[in-house]
Design an enzyme around this catalytic site. Structure first.
Site, short mmCIF file in Angstrom:
data_model
loop_
_atom_site.label_atom_id
_atom_site.label_comp_id
_atom_site.label_asym_id
_atom_site.label_seq_id
_atom_site.Cartn_x
_atom_site.Cartn_y
_atom_site.Cartn_z
N ALA A 197 3.92 -11.01 -0.38
CA ALA A 197 2.91 -10.82 -1.43
C ALA A 197 1.47 -10.88 -0.92
CB ALA A 197 3.13 -11.86 -2.53
N ARG A 198 1.19 -11.78 0.00
CA ARG A 198 -0.20 -12.02 0.40
C ARG A 198 -0.75 -10.98 1.37
NH1 ARG A 198 1.02 -17.66 3.65
NH2 ARG A 198 2.34 -16.84 5.33
N GLU A 199 0.11 -10.08 1.84
CA GLU A 199 -0.30 -9.08 2.83
C GLU A 199 -0.82 -7.83 2.12
OE1 GLU A 199 3.24 -8.76 5.21
OE2 GLU A 199 3.23 -10.91 5.67
N ARG A 254 3.70 -15.89 -0.56
CA ARG A 254 4.43 -14.99 0.34
C ARG A 254 5.73 -14.45 -0.26
NH1 ARG A 254 5.77 -14.31 6.09
NH2 ARG A 254 8.01 -14.43 6.43
N ASN A 271 12.10 -10.73 3.32
CA ASN A 271 12.41 -10.17 4.63
C ASN A 271 13.34 -11.08 5.44
OD1 ASN A 271 12.10 -7.89 6.29
ND2 ASN A 271 10.63 -8.95 7.60
N ARG A 272 14.02 -11.97 4.75
CA ARG A 272 15.08 -12.79 5.35
C ARG A 272 16.34 -12.74 4.48
NH1 ARG A 272 11.31 -12.76 8.26
NH2 ARG A 272 10.45 -14.41 9.59
N HIS A 324 3.52 -4.59 7.12
CA HIS A 324 3.23 -6.02 6.98
C HIS A 324 1.84 -6.31 7.56
CE1 HIS A 324 7.54 -7.21 6.21
NE2 HIS A 324 7.72 -6.02 6.76
N ALA A 325 1.48 -7.58 7.59
CA ALA A 325 0.25 -8.05 8.24
C ALA A 325 0.43 -9.55 8.51
CB ALA A 325 -0.97 -7.82 7.35
N GLU A 398 2.89 -4.37 11.87
CA GLU A 398 2.06 -5.53 11.54
C GLU A 398 0.62 -5.05 11.68
OE1 GLU A 398 2.77 -8.53 10.50
OE2 GLU A 398 4.94 -8.66 10.77
#
Length: 437
Positions: A197-199, A254, A271-272, A324-325, A398
């Protein structure tokens, strides 16, 4: 200016107007996220020995730091670049510990609240919802992004088809844009942004990609070839609940927003949560951890919906790209083990050309390679799952930067980040069309 009239009734009527007037004159009086990050710091340290790494992991666990890089405290070892967000009430203790232990550190962000408000335009009065003049150089809320998707579906029906593949835990639609010139049998590329979420730069890129595709379809031979020969399934916001929460409550959230029957902590790392070495190395079984793998594979409605869609269309989908980031890397399988994928030469060649194309714009360098060796080992990732399920091209980007701004990449860097990334994606796509099956 006197707001009080001669009569008390008139005075009472005018008081709300006076209050509003004063609020407009003093916009700094209100703060984003209720000023919850005032005095918080982001600190970087790189342990020189395993003893230092152990001590840092211990103090970080005790102080309950918000780990920005790497994603789990278990990854911290000798030489690991570690960025932590520490609340104001714990920063003094952490700094004292680092100084006493003679561990070198650097304060990346002195006051997180001030940096957040300085680098964002969330608190301004700009018209962010004007679809005719949609601004691709600012971050947009989930509502704005979904309105934008609806608008494109109406105005560009020749190249775009919008549909939903399901609903999130909190009941939000999971919208996809199908981009490309209509044809029966075509290979396809899947692109998703915002698993975490935060990316925010991820969803910004997904929107940028669609914009560039529509604007340059007629003028750019490469883009025309891409859209004529491929479909692009684009999911601008994968983790819709978490992304919405990162706008309304916690900028650095996240995970998803699902509830746990045994713990008050909410959410799963999307993502896990995939069924590929699920909940093994690099994932946590504790619901309060940021890398929590979930109670079982595909427990999250968002993950389940995407997995079902990819399974259904895997004969045609030849590439999977996830954004992603932050770290400035282009990663490919495997994440969960140290091993070479069968089509390594083809994938490695595509990655090499992509990062070179990206660097040619502004000179920004990206590392590339297998995720396990380039970043860290992690299990249950979407990229590994896609590759294991027959999608031969699987990549995870990334995006910028390498830590100076971290998750608070300023809006002024959206355009350069997306411009250079666009070249990388086009390069991968053209490589797919020319060389790889």
């Amino acid at each position: 200016m006197k707001c009080l009239g001669k009569r008390r009734g008139q005075a009472a009527a005018f008081l709300p107007l006076c209050w509003l007037f004063l609020k407009i004159l003093q916009p700094g009086h209100s703060h984003l996220y209720n000023n919850r990050y005032a005095g918080d710091k982001v600190i970087r340290f790189i342990p020189k020995t395993e003893e230092e790494a152990y001590a840092l992991k211990k103090i970080s666990y005790q102080l309950k730091v918000d780990l920005w890089q790497p994603s789990s405290i278990s990854y911290v070892s000798e030489g690991t670049v570690t960025d932590v967000h520490i609340p104001q009430n714990g920063s003094r203790a952490l700094l004292a510990f680092l100084q006493e232990a003679n561990i070198q550190y650097k304060v990346l962000i002195e006051d997180l609240q001030k940096t957040l408000e300085k680098g964002s335009s969330l608190h301004t009065q700009r018209n962010r919802r004007s679809l005719s003049g949609y601004n691709y150089e600012v971050y947009h809320s989930l509502e704005e992004i979904q309105n934008w998707m609806h608008h494109l579906n109406k105005t560009h029906s020749g190249l775009i088809h919008m549909f939903s593949i399901g609903r999130s835990y909190e009941g939000r639609s999971l919208f996809i844009l199908k981009l490309g010139r209509r044809s029966r049998l075509k290979r396809a590329v899947w692109i998703d942004c915002g698993i975490h979420a935060r990316e925010w730069i991820g969803p910004a890129f997904c929107q940028w990609f669609v914009k560039e595709a529509l604007l340059t379809y007629k003028s750019d031979p490469a883009m025309r070839k891409m859209l004529n020969h491929l479909y692009f399934y684009i999911m601008p916001v994968f983790n819709v609940d978490g992304y919405h929460f990162s706008w309304t409550n916690d900028r650095f959230w996240r995970k998803t927003r699902s509830r746990n029957s045994r713990f008050r902590c909410r959410g799963v790392d999307a993502n896990r949560n995939w069924k590929v070495k699920w909940c093994d190395e690099g994932a946590s079984m504790h619901p309060c951890d940021d890398t929590y793998c979930g109670p079982f594979p595909e427990s999250e409605p968002e993950v389940k919906a995407v997995a079902n869609f990819l399974r259904k269309h895997r004969k045609h989908i030849r590439a999977y790209l996830s954004f992603h980031a932050y770290a400035q890397m282009l990663l490919y399988p495997y994440s969960y083990k140290y091993a070479t994928i069968p089509n390594f030469r083809c994938v490695e060649s595509a990655a090499y050309k992509a990062v070179n194309a990206l660097q040619s714009v502004y000179g920004v360098r990206y590392r590339y390679g297998p995720a396990s060796t380039t970043l860290y080992v992690s299990s249950g990732s979407s990229m590994d799952w896609a590759y294991k399920n027959g999608i031969p091209y699987a990549f995870a980007f990334e995006l910028r930067d390498t830590g100076y701004f971290g998750f608070l990449l300023p809006e002024m860097l959206i355009k350069p980040t997306c411009t250079e990334t666009m070249l990388a994606v086009k390069n991968i796509t053209m490589h797919l069309l020319k060389k790889c099956p």
